[in-house]
Design an enzyme around this catalytic site. Structure first.
Site, PDB file in Angstrom:
ATOM      1  N   LYS A   1     -13.534  -3.862   2.660  1.00  0.00           N
ATOM      2  CA  LYS A   1     -14.358  -3.155   2.725  1.00  0.00           C
ATOM      3  C   LYS A   1     -15.524  -3.051   2.795  1.00  0.00           C
ATOM      4  O   LYS A   1     -16.650  -2.462   2.787  1.00  0.00           O
ATOM      5  CB  LYS A   1     -14.064  -2.173   0.933  1.00  0.00           C
ATOM      6  CG  LYS A   1     -12.893  -1.562   0.920  1.00  0.00           C
ATOM      7  CD  LYS A   1     -12.652  -0.574  -0.523  1.00  0.00           C
ATOM      8  CE  LYS A   1     -11.353  -0.460  -1.318  1.00  0.00           C
ATOM      9  NZ  LYS A   1     -10.447   0.520  -2.278  1.00  0.00           N
TER      10      LYS A   1
ATOM     11  N   THR B   1      -8.709  -1.276   3.081  1.00  0.00           N
ATOM     12  CA  THR B   1      -8.479  -1.562   1.375  1.00  0.00           C
ATOM     13  C   THR B   1      -8.744  -3.123   1.464  1.00  0.00           C
ATOM     14  O   THR B   1      -9.356  -4.211   2.768  1.00  0.00           O
ATOM     15  CB  THR B   1      -7.423  -1.754   1.050  1.00  0.00           C
ATOM     16  OG1 THR B   1      -7.401  -1.605  -0.138  1.00  0.00           O
ATOM     17  CG2 THR B   1      -6.300  -2.213   1.572  1.00  0.00           C
TER      18      THR B   1
ATOM     19  N   GLY C   1     -15.533  -6.603 -10.873  1.00  0.00           N
ATOM     20  CA  GLY C   1     -14.477  -6.290 -10.130  1.00  0.00           C
ATOM     21  C   GLY C   1     -14.796  -5.065  -9.576  1.00  0.00           C
ATOM     22  O   GLY C   1     -15.670  -4.235  -9.282  1.00  0.00           O
TER      23      GLY C   1
ATOM     24  N   SER D   1       0.814  -1.106   0.339  1.00  0.00           N
ATOM     25  CA  SER D   1       0.129  -0.722   0.191  1.00  0.00           C
ATOM     26  C   SER D   1       1.477   1.153   0.405  1.00  0.00           C
ATOM     27  O   SER D   1       1.827   1.489   0.660  1.00  0.00           O
ATOM     28  CB  SER D   1      -0.618   0.045   1.430  1.00  0.00           C
ATOM     29  OG  SER D   1      -1.101   1.383   1.791  1.00  0.00           O
TER      30      SER D   1
ATOM     31  N   ASP E   1     -13.832   6.531  -3.003  1.00  0.00           N
ATOM     32  CA  ASP E   1     -13.537   6.137  -4.270  1.00  0.00           C
ATOM     33  C   ASP E   1     -14.369   6.795  -5.502  1.00  0.00           C
ATOM     34  O   ASP E   1     -14.014   7.120  -5.885  1.00  0.00           O
ATOM     35  CB  ASP E   1     -13.576   5.246  -4.247  1.00  0.00           C
ATOM     36  CG  ASP E   1     -12.143   3.786  -3.369  1.00  0.00           C
ATOM     37  OD1 ASP E   1     -11.491   4.425  -2.773  1.00  0.00           O
ATOM     38  OD2 ASP E   1     -12.606   2.733  -2.845  1.00  0.00           O
TER      39      ASP E   1
ATOM     40  N   ASN F   1     -17.134  -6.597 -18.784  1.00  0.00           N
ATOM     41  CA  ASN F   1     -16.861  -7.799 -18.299  1.00  0.00           C
ATOM     42  C   ASN F   1     -15.829  -8.850 -19.339  1.00  0.00           C
ATOM     43  O   ASN F   1     -16.402  -9.020 -19.664  1.00  0.00           O
ATOM     44  CB  ASN F   1     -17.683  -7.600 -16.827  1.00  0.00           C
ATOM     45  CG  ASN F   1     -16.195  -8.022 -15.558  1.00  0.00           C
ATOM     46  OD1 ASN F   1     -15.034  -7.475 -15.423  1.00  0.00           O
ATOM     47  ND2 ASN F   1     -16.488  -8.689 -14.942  1.00  0.00           N
TER      48      ASN F   1
HETATM   49  P1  ATR Z   1     -11.496  -7.993  -7.308  1.00  0.00           P
HETATM   50  O1  ATR Z   1     -11.544  -6.519  -7.756  1.00  0.00           O
HETATM   51  O2  ATR Z   1     -13.593  -8.205  -7.696  1.00  0.00           O
HETATM   52  O3  ATR Z   1     -11.071  -7.941  -6.717  1.00  0.00           O
HETATM   53  P2  ATR Z   1     -10.146  -9.346  -9.629  1.00  0.00           P
HETATM   54  O4  ATR Z   1      -9.723 -10.367  -9.667  1.00  0.00           O
HETATM   55  O5  ATR Z   1      -8.800  -8.298  -9.527  1.00  0.00           O
HETATM   56  O6  ATR Z   1     -11.512  -8.698  -9.105  1.00  0.00           O
HETATM   57  O7  ATR Z   1     -10.722  -9.060 -10.971  1.00  0.00           O
HETATM   58  C1  ATR Z   1     -10.614  -7.202 -11.210  1.00  0.00           C
HETATM   59  C2  ATR Z   1     -11.791  -6.757 -12.801  1.00  0.00           C
HETATM   60  O8  ATR Z   1     -10.578  -7.281 -13.866  1.00  0.00           O
HETATM   61  C3  ATR Z   1     -12.813  -8.246 -13.103  1.00  0.00           C
HETATM   62  O9  ATR Z   1     -13.645  -7.221 -13.826  1.00  0.00           O
HETATM   63  C4  ATR Z   1     -11.664  -9.045 -13.946  1.00  0.00           C
HETATM   64  O10 ATR Z   1     -12.631  -9.797 -14.421  1.00  0.00           O
HETATM   65  P3  ATR Z   1     -13.310 -10.812 -14.434  1.00  0.00           P
HETATM   66  O11 ATR Z   1     -14.947 -10.742 -13.689  1.00  0.00           O
HETATM   67  O12 ATR Z   1     -14.268 -12.093 -16.153  1.00  0.00           O
HETATM   68  O13 ATR Z   1     -13.147 -12.123 -13.448  1.00  0.00           O
HETATM   69  C5  ATR Z   1     -10.983  -8.488 -14.517  1.00  0.00           C
HETATM   70  N1  ATR Z   1      -9.327  -9.154 -15.428  1.00  0.00           N
HETATM   71  C6  ATR Z   1      -8.937  -9.778 -14.526  1.00  0.00           C
HETATM   72  N2  ATR Z   1      -8.461  -9.972 -15.560  1.00  0.00           N
HETATM   73  C7  ATR Z   1      -8.315 -10.087 -16.478  1.00  0.00           C
HETATM   74  C8  ATR Z   1      -8.272 -10.808 -18.293  1.00  0.00           C
HETATM   75  N3  ATR Z   1      -6.705 -11.090 -18.139  1.00  0.00           N
HETATM   76  N4  ATR Z   1      -9.108  -9.792 -19.056  1.00  0.00           N
HETATM   77  C9  ATR Z   1     -10.098  -9.285 -18.935  1.00  0.00           C
HETATM   78  N5  ATR Z   1     -10.910  -9.021 -17.235  1.00  0.00           N
HETATM   79  C10 ATR Z   1      -9.575  -9.444 -16.249  1.00  0.00           C
END
Ligand code: ATR
Length: 306
Positions: free
Chosen positions: A87, A83, A152, A36, A124, A174
């Protein structure tokens, strides 16, 4: 002085507040939290404004959040940033919530009040509005917006904020479509008024590989990248290059690296671009103002070093 503190440190005065140091008064709570940047943002503001206190990182194990809040209050903390992954859990622990936290369903800032009170805020969303205004001199409410990665955590928060502002049009994109279909239904009530001129729904959910993506992107003013793709230098852009056009304002929530492939492509295609540093700064400044009303921390945070 430690880089990362844990729950047990909160009852050990020698560890938490070694002699000669200012007392720990604020923290970013997460798991993990070593990465962070929040201390680099907040400490210069505390020092410049003349508030005696240290901003620390606090790594809390799952199930320990309530105990951490209790101990933090006992040892004199003012509040904290929260974080990933806390959250949502933090919201449940709050006795009072601001409208943004209620709407976004998560809390990134807490303030300890009298007795057992805990105030919860989400900066945010409001920080995003300020970031877009600062970067592009436009207001969210006037824009047709595409959020890439809206399923996400970050994407959902920014999409909800855009809906709260009743932006002209919101396209949720997404990889997993199921994650944004429910979000789209939840946000629909924000779009009841007849505002949009031209074709299309006020809010739509679209799979990232949909053949309609380039056309819908073409109708948008602002494209916001909220996926985790780009954190690694070798990551590709999450959407096809020709979706990014010269008339677009293009924002990537990632700020390290400062130019992801997505932003490089947008810039090469003639769009105006900005990275997530402004969001980091504005959400941080808003948190600080909840802890210390009437202060103006933003200019001190601009010295932020990555
Ligand atoms: P969070 O923010 O909920 O912790 P994350 O796993 O970090 O989730 O993913 C954040 C976003 O990035 C999500 O929208 C994820 O898509 P999915 O919901 O389909 O998993 C997206 N994301 C991560 N890797 C990706 C990739 N290779 N291509 C497209 N989108 C991706």
């Amino acid at each position: 002085m430690k880089d990362v503190y844990s729950l047990s440190d909160l009852t050990n005065e020698d560890l938490l507040n070694p002699s000669g140091s200012a007392p720990a008064r604020l923290a970013v709570i997460g798991h993990p939290v070593a990465h962070s940047k929040s201390p680099q943002l907040h400490q210069p503001a505390l020092d410049a404004i003349g508030i005696e206190g240290r901003y620390i990182r606090l790594d809390i194990e799952p199930g320990e959040l309530l105990e951490a809040f209790k101990r933090m209050r006992e040892v004199g903390f003012v509040g904290a940033n929260v974080t990933v992954p806390y959250k949502f859990e933090a919201l449940e622990a709050c006795s009072h919530l601001d409208p943004a936290a209620k709407a976004l369903g998560s809390v990134n800032t807490i303030l300890f009040g009298e007795a057992e009170e805990i105030y919860g805020f989400n900066t945010d969303g409001p920080g995003f509005i300020r970031a877009i205004r600062e970067e592009f001199s436009v207001d969210i409410q006037d824009l047709k917006i595409m959020i890439v990665g809206a399923g996400g955590g970050a994407g959902q928060a920014l999409a909800t904020q855009c809906a709260r502002e009743a932006c002209e049009q919101l396209i949720l994109v997404n990889r997993s479509i199921d994650k944004i279909e429910a979000l789209s239904t939840r946000l629909l009530p924000y779009f009841e008024s007849e505002k949009l001129s031209g074709p299309g729904e006020r809010i739509e959910a679209l799979a990232i590989d949909s053949p309609n993506l380039p056309e819908l992107a073409g109708h948008c003013d602002l494209i916001v990248q909220t996926t985790s793709l780009g954190l690694k230098a070798t990551d590709p852009s999450p959407i096809p290059n020709h979706c990014l056009q010269p008339h677009h304002l293009v924002y990537d929530t990632i700020y390290e690296p400062s130019r992801t492939q997505f932003l490089k492509t947008a810039e090469a295609n003639g769009a105006r671009i900005a990275n997530g540093l402004s969001l980091l700064l504005h959400q941080g400044a808003l948190s600080f103002e909840y802890w210390f009303p009437g202060t103006k921390p933003l200019r001190h945070m601009r010295s932020f070093q990555q």
